[in-house]
Design an enzyme around this catalytic site. Structure first.
Site, mmCIF file in Angstrom:
data_model
loop_
_atom_site.group_PDB
_atom_site.id
_atom_site.type_symbol
_atom_site.label_atom_id
_atom_site.label_comp_id
_atom_site.label_asym_id
_atom_site.label_seq_id
_atom_site.Cartn_x
_atom_site.Cartn_y
_atom_site.Cartn_z
ATOM 1 N N ASN A 1 0.823 -1.270 -0.009
ATOM 2 C CA ASN A 1 0.084 -0.105 -0.118
ATOM 3 C C ASN A 1 0.807 1.145 0.018
ATOM 4 O OD1 ASN A 1 -2.900 0.703 -0.221
ATOM 5 N ND2 ASN A 1 -2.680 1.571 2.033
ATOM 6 N N LYS A 2 2.357 1.098 -0.443
ATOM 7 C CA LYS A 2 2.970 2.214 -0.443
ATOM 8 C C LYS A 2 3.013 3.072 -1.728
ATOM 9 C CE LYS A 2 5.865 -0.175 3.213
ATOM 10 N NZ LYS A 2 6.931 -0.887 3.646
ATOM 11 N N ILE A 3 2.715 2.484 -2.757
ATOM 12 C CA ILE A 3 2.394 2.816 -3.903
ATOM 13 C C ILE A 3 0.951 2.705 -4.424
ATOM 14 C CG2 ILE A 3 3.243 3.053 -6.335
ATOM 15 C CD1 ILE A 3 6.117 2.640 -5.417
#
EC number: 2.5.1.46
Length: 312
Positions: free
Chosen positions: A284-286
């Site tokens: 969920n970081k990009i």
């Protein structure tokens, strides 16, 4: 036996965007070539341009070794020109920027020089950059001893990013990253600030000055910036803590909207440094629909090309 003077002849010089103006169309050449690594440069350049126009929160993340090179001045110029509005880096960046701002001179060398000989000659080697002993630790120690007491007089506890602005305020070197960050009020986030000469000297002086750094305030700032932005993007050069801290905080807004990685690391060993943007999507970081590119190569070559393309 090689003399010390023979090794310390040619200083490393900082560059600025103006040095790249005649290369502003170079990405068009790579676009024609296209095959293999050229495609990554072209894609990364296009994403970077769109990110700068579209994202209101723009991270510049890089490792400290690059600040020993002429990229230092380029990073400062990118900040001064408003291309990026937050920096995430490592403790060594502060060391090199302060040392070179206050008289420390780094020199052009070689990867192959005998390191035992260099030690006897009181010269550090950082890749093929030579750092005389007197241009590093001693300079940083003197700077901290000079400026920290007057800073601590008014502030016994301070966020690290504000402390770095205070040091930046006291720098006159136009190639300084800290100076540029202070002038533009761009926060410099250094999650590993104690890891290096600057951090060690802060610790030593804190024993006498009753002075503390509040890193939670740095976390609060980056949290507020991420939560309040409409879109975020990052140019991430290298890996380690500066890369992870950048993508980590962006997971709380469902990930970066734009990401350009410049790296020499590979993903086969499972390292954070080698992980591609697609792996960050799973964390969920990009964002899954984010525009991203990975460019493999030496940052001292790739970053000037990307910076030049911003001028076209």
């Amino acid at each position: 036996m090689i003399n010390r003077e023979d090794l310390l002849k040619n200083p490393v010089e900082d560059i600025a965007l103006r040095d790249l103006e005649k290369y502003s169309d170079i990405v068009n050449v790579f676009d024609k070539i296209y095959g293999f690594s050229s495609e990554g440069i072209v894609r990364g350049s296009k994403i970077l341009k769109e990110m700068i126009k579209d994202a209101d929160l723009r991270f510049l993340s890089f490792t400290a070794n690059l600040v020993s090179t002429g990229l230092r001045g380029l990073f400062a110029d990118l900040v001064k020109r408003g291309y990026f509005n937050i920096i995430v880096t490592t403790g060594g960046t502060i060391d090199h920027d302060l040392a070179r701002s206050f008289g420390g001179v780094y020199y052009k060398g070689s990867f192959d020089i005998d390191d035992a000989m260099l030690k006897d000659l009181e010269i550090h080697r950082l890749g093929n950059v030579l750092v005389p002993f007197e241009s590093y630790g001693k300079v940083i120690e003197e700077i901290v001893r000079k400026f920290l007491p007057e800073i601590a007089k008014d502030k016994k506890e301070i966020p690290a990013y504000e402390l770095l602005w205070e040091f930046g305020k006291r720098i006159s070197d136009s190639n300084s990253i800290l100076r540029a960050a202070y002038e533009k009020k761009v926060p410099v986030i250094v999650p590993g600030i104690v890891d290096g000469s600057f951090g060690t000297n802060l610790f030593i002086q804190s024993q006498f000055l009753n002075f503390k750094i509040n890193l939670f305030e740095d976390m609060r700032l980056i949290k507020d910036l991420v939560f309040s932005c409409k879109k975020s993007g990052a140019l991430i050069i290298g890996g380690g803590i500066s890369k992870h801290h950048t993508i980590w905080w962006n997971q709380f807004k469902d990930g970066l909207d734009y990401a350009v990685y410049v790296t020499t690391a590979q993903e086969y060993d499972g390292s954070l440094s080698g992980a591609k943007p697609r792996e960050a999507i799973s964390w969920n970081k990009i964002r899954p629909n984010a525009k991203h590119a990975t460019i493999y190569g030496d940052a001292t070559i790739i970053v000037p090309i990307l910076a030049a393309s911003l001028l076209s």
